[in-house]
Scaffold this active site. Structure first.
Site, PDB file in Angstrom:
ATOM      1  CB  CYS A 133      -0.786  -0.105   1.201  1.00 53.57           C
ATOM      2  SG  CYS A 133      -2.137   1.392   0.944  1.00 53.57           S
TER       3      CYS A 133
ATOM      4  CB  CYS B  98      -1.401   4.316   8.289  1.00 53.17           C
ATOM      5  SG  CYS B  98      -2.912   4.335   6.614  1.00 53.17           S
TER       6      CYS B  98
ATOM      7  CB  CYS C  47      -1.272   0.157   8.317  1.00 54.24           C
ATOM      8  SG  CYS C  47      -2.009  -1.203   7.417  1.00 54.24           S
TER       9      CYS C  47
ATOM     10  CB  CYS D   7     -16.104  -7.246   6.053  1.00 48.71           C
ATOM     11  SG  CYS D   7     -15.124  -5.277   6.304  1.00 48.71           S
TER      12      CYS D   7
ATOM     13  CB  CYS E 228     -18.599  -4.952   5.496  1.00 48.18           C
ATOM     14  SG  CYS E 228     -17.624  -3.720   6.252  1.00 48.18           S
TER      15      CYS E 228
ATOM     16  CB  CYS F 132     -19.220  -0.564   9.648  1.00 47.44           C
ATOM     17  SG  CYS F 132     -17.413  -0.693  10.350  1.00 47.44           S
TER      18      CYS F 132
ATOM     19  NE  ARG G  73     -17.540  -6.560  13.538  1.00 46.39           N
ATOM     20  CZ  ARG G  73     -17.541  -5.189  12.865  1.00 46.39           C
ATOM     21  NH1 ARG G  73     -16.916  -4.548  12.512  1.00 46.39           N
ATOM     22  NH2 ARG G  73     -18.880  -4.810  12.638  1.00 46.39           N
TER      23      ARG G  73
HETATM   24  N1  SAM Z   1      -6.819   0.663   3.552  1.00 50.99           N
HETATM   25  C1  SAM Z   1      -7.725   0.830   3.441  1.00 50.99           C
HETATM   26  C2  SAM Z   1      -7.807   1.283   4.578  1.00 50.99           C
HETATM   27  O1  SAM Z   1      -6.875   2.237   5.203  1.00 50.99           O
HETATM   28  O2  SAM Z   1      -9.278   2.807   4.951  1.00 50.99           O
HETATM   29  C3  SAM Z   1      -8.263  -0.668   4.242  1.00 50.99           C
HETATM   30  C4  SAM Z   1      -7.614  -1.883   4.278  1.00 50.99           C
HETATM   31  S1  SAM Z   1      -7.480  -0.839   6.592  1.00 50.99           S
HETATM   32  C5  SAM Z   1      -6.036  -1.622   6.957  1.00 50.99           C
HETATM   33  C6  SAM Z   1      -8.557  -0.730   7.836  1.00 50.99           C
HETATM   34  C7  SAM Z   1      -8.214  -0.102   8.831  1.00 50.99           C
HETATM   35  O3  SAM Z   1      -8.066  -1.721  10.113  1.00 50.99           O
HETATM   36  C8  SAM Z   1      -7.668   0.793   9.184  1.00 50.99           C
HETATM   37  O4  SAM Z   1      -8.353   1.856   9.541  1.00 50.99           O
HETATM   38  C9  SAM Z   1      -6.940   0.736  10.567  1.00 50.99           C
HETATM   39  O5  SAM Z   1      -7.975   1.422  11.185  1.00 50.99           O
HETATM   40  C10 SAM Z   1      -7.056  -0.765  11.199  1.00 50.99           C
HETATM   41  N2  SAM Z   1      -5.902  -1.702  11.310  1.00 50.99           N
HETATM   42  C11 SAM Z   1      -4.682  -1.825  10.148  1.00 50.99           C
HETATM   43  N3  SAM Z   1      -3.679  -2.340  11.286  1.00 50.99           N
HETATM   44  C12 SAM Z   1      -3.869  -1.852  12.039  1.00 50.99           C
HETATM   45  C13 SAM Z   1      -3.029  -2.774  13.447  1.00 50.99           C
HETATM   46  N4  SAM Z   1      -1.926  -3.215  13.847  1.00 50.99           N
HETATM   47  N5  SAM Z   1      -4.063  -2.803  14.878  1.00 50.99           N
HETATM   48  C14 SAM Z   1      -4.828  -2.307  14.551  1.00 50.99           C
HETATM   49  N6  SAM Z   1      -6.575  -1.753  13.687  1.00 50.99           N
HETATM   50  C15 SAM Z   1      -4.993  -1.477  12.641  1.00 50.99           C
HETATM   51  C1  DTB Z   2     -11.396  -2.825  11.928  1.00 50.46           C
HETATM   52  O1  DTB Z   2     -12.005  -1.250  12.486  1.00 50.46           O
HETATM   53  N1  DTB Z   2     -10.558  -3.634  11.824  1.00 50.46           N
HETATM   54  C2  DTB Z   2     -10.458  -4.399  11.344  1.00 50.46           C
HETATM   55  C3  DTB Z   2     -11.430  -3.824   9.619  1.00 50.46           C
HETATM   56  N2  DTB Z   2     -12.091  -2.310  10.198  1.00 50.46           N
HETATM   57  C4  DTB Z   2     -11.186  -3.394   8.187  1.00 50.46           C
HETATM   58  C5  DTB Z   2      -8.869  -4.838  10.440  1.00 50.46           C
HETATM   59  C6  DTB Z   2      -8.355  -4.772  11.879  1.00 50.46           C
HETATM   60  C7  DTB Z   2      -6.621  -5.235  10.820  1.00 50.46           C
HETATM   61  C8  DTB Z   2      -5.138  -5.227  12.483  1.00 50.46           C
HETATM   62  C9  DTB Z   2      -4.315  -5.483  11.227  1.00 50.46           C
HETATM   63  C10 DTB Z   2      -4.302  -6.971  10.428  1.00 50.46           C
HETATM   64  O2  DTB Z   2      -4.629  -8.382  10.511  1.00 50.46           O
HETATM   65  O3  DTB Z   2      -3.643  -6.495   9.240  1.00 50.46           O
HETATM   66 FE1  SF4 Z   3      -2.692   1.092   2.926  1.00 47.90          FE
HETATM   67 FE2  SF4 Z   3      -2.668   0.015   5.620  1.00 47.90          FE
HETATM   68 FE3  SF4 Z   3      -2.952   2.265   5.391  1.00 47.90          FE
HETATM   69 FE4  SF4 Z   3      -5.265   0.928   5.054  1.00 47.90          FE
HETATM   70  S1  SF4 Z   3      -4.280   1.218   6.866  1.00 47.90           S
HETATM   71  S2  SF4 Z   3      -4.420   2.505   3.591  1.00 47.90           S
HETATM   72  S3  SF4 Z   3      -3.798  -0.871   4.044  1.00 47.90           S
HETATM   73  S4  SF4 Z   3      -1.398   1.654   5.063  1.00 47.90           S
END
Ligand code: SAM
Ligand code: DTB
Ligand code: SF4
Length: 327
Positions: free
Chosen positions: A65, A69, A72, A109, A140, A200, A272
């Site tokens: 990506c 973030c 992430c 989802c 979702c 959501c 959730r």
């Molecule tokens: N790329 C898209 C976005 O960022 O909107 C969708 C997927 S992103 C992985 C969805 C959500 O997962 C993020 O907004 C974040 O709140 C959550 N998330 C990602 N990494 C995480 C982590 N290490 N711990 C907890 N929540 C996480």
């Molecule tokens: C949300 O609030 N939590 C989920 C879903 N929406 C997409 C994602 C959690 C991701 C946790 C890190 C991972 O498994 O990559």
């Molecule tokens: Fe990309 Fe992860 Fe950020 Fe979603 S949360 S935009 S997958 S870096």
């Protein structure tokens, strides 16, 4: 009634009670039993206290990506060992959704590691939405920022919910993400609401934010009008290689307080207990349910990280005398 500048402007919107950051901070500061009592009272006015909704996640496009973030593991900027995976084939998604339904999930989802869907990406995702909907599950998707018109196309394909998190308070946000603005997130939420798709929207705690900043996140969520139908509260999953790896862990009781405050301020939303359950004891999860959480992600994987498997969740719910919501 005080309205925040970010309140969503939608014809279906009904005025929500207004919560200032100070009022929410005062909830956080209540004695723990008092806060849980208030959350329980609100919860029982709107939901059966022994029911939990099960959602299943699937990463339909993984890693690589362009965003930064800091939490992430899927950002291309960090060395996390996540294996990049192009968009899955339709049949792989249908198979995963079928399995999820058999396991008791009512919502499926689909998550993609995109800044937002490109036009050529959207059509195959629409097919996935149609196919999952045809299985009789709630659909979702979480695909990043949406451009005008994309939410309407997702709705027409049968999308029930769009997940797009605010992640944190506006004054901490800059420490976590630099590649998109807070206002961009609010804009995508407006588009989702405007298309008539359920929202959501939640955030992550345990990223080094202050209690006041946690209160700021909840205030922002509770200012959305109407409230998001689903509010995922994630405890940061610390992944080696991400900038937030090594952050001091949040006190589990502070996590429970965050759930309780979300319940009190967004009485009719499904709250959730989301990422982070693998690192939580059964007792802390039970407290989260007492605090008003009534939804979880089920199955052994979230997007890229682990989650309790179905057998351990079934055992936990049985020990607590709780039941999964059916359809
Ligand atoms: N790329 C898209 C976005 O960022 O909107 C969708 C997927 S992103 C992985 C969805 C959500 O997962 C993020 O907004 C974040 O709140 C959550 N998330 C990602 N990494 C995480 C982590 N290490 N711990 C907890 N929540 C996480
Ligand atoms: C949300 O609030 N939590 C989920 C879903 N929406 C997409 C994602 C959690 C991701 C946790 C890190 C991972 O498994 O990559
Ligand atoms: Fe990309 Fe992860 Fe950020 Fe979603 S949360 S935009 S997958 S870096």
């Amino acid at each position: 009634m005080q309205q925040s500048a970010s309140t969503l402007d939608h014809p279906r919107a009904v005025p929500a009670a207004s919560w200032s950051v100070d009022a929410i901070l005062a909830l956080f500061e209540l004695p723990f039993p008092e806060l849980l009592y208030r959350a329980q009272t609100v919860h029982r006015a709107h939901f059966a206290p022994d029911r939990v909704q099960l959602s299943r996640l699937l990463s339909i496009k993984t890693g690589g990506c362009p965003e930064d973030c800091a939490y992430c593991p899927q950002s291309a900027r960090y060395q996390t060992g996540v294996q990049n995976q192009a968009l899955l084939r339709l049949q792989e998604v249908v198979d995963a959704a079928t399995k999820a339904k058999e396991g008791g999930a009512t919502r499926f989802c689909m998550g993609a590691a995109w800044r937002g869907p490109k036009e050529r990406d959207l059509e195959p995702v629409l097919e996935m939405v149609r196919a999952v909907k045809a299985l009789g599950m709630e659909t979702c998707a979480t695909l990043g920022m949406l451009r005008p018109g994309q939410a309407d196309r997702l709705r027409d394909a049968g999308l029930d919910y769009y997940n797009h998190n605010l992640d944190t308070s506006s004054d901490f946000y800059g420490e976590i993400v630099s590649t998109r603005e807070y206002e961009d997130r609010l804009d995508t939420l407006r588009q989702v609401r405007g298309a008539g798709i359920n929202v959501c929207c939640g955030g992550i705690v345990g990223m080094g934010e202050s209690r006041r900043q946690r209160a700021g996140l909840i205030a922002q969520l509770a200012s959305l009008d109407p409230h998001p139908e689903s509010v995922p509260i994630n405890n940061l999953v610390q992944v080696e290689g991400t900038p937030l790896h090594g952050t001091d862990a949040l006190d589990p009781l502070e996590f429970v307080r965050t759930i309780a405050v979300a319940r009190v301020t967004m009485p009719k939303s499904w709250v959730r207990l989301s990422a982070g359950r693998s690192g939580m004891s059964d007792a802390v999860q039970a407290l989260c349910f007492m605090a008003g959480a009534n939804s979880i992600f089920c199955g052994e994987k979230l997007l890229t990280t682990g989650n309790p498997d179905m057998d351990s969740d079934r055992a936990l719910l049985a020990r607590l005398g709780m039941k999964a919501v059916e359809t």
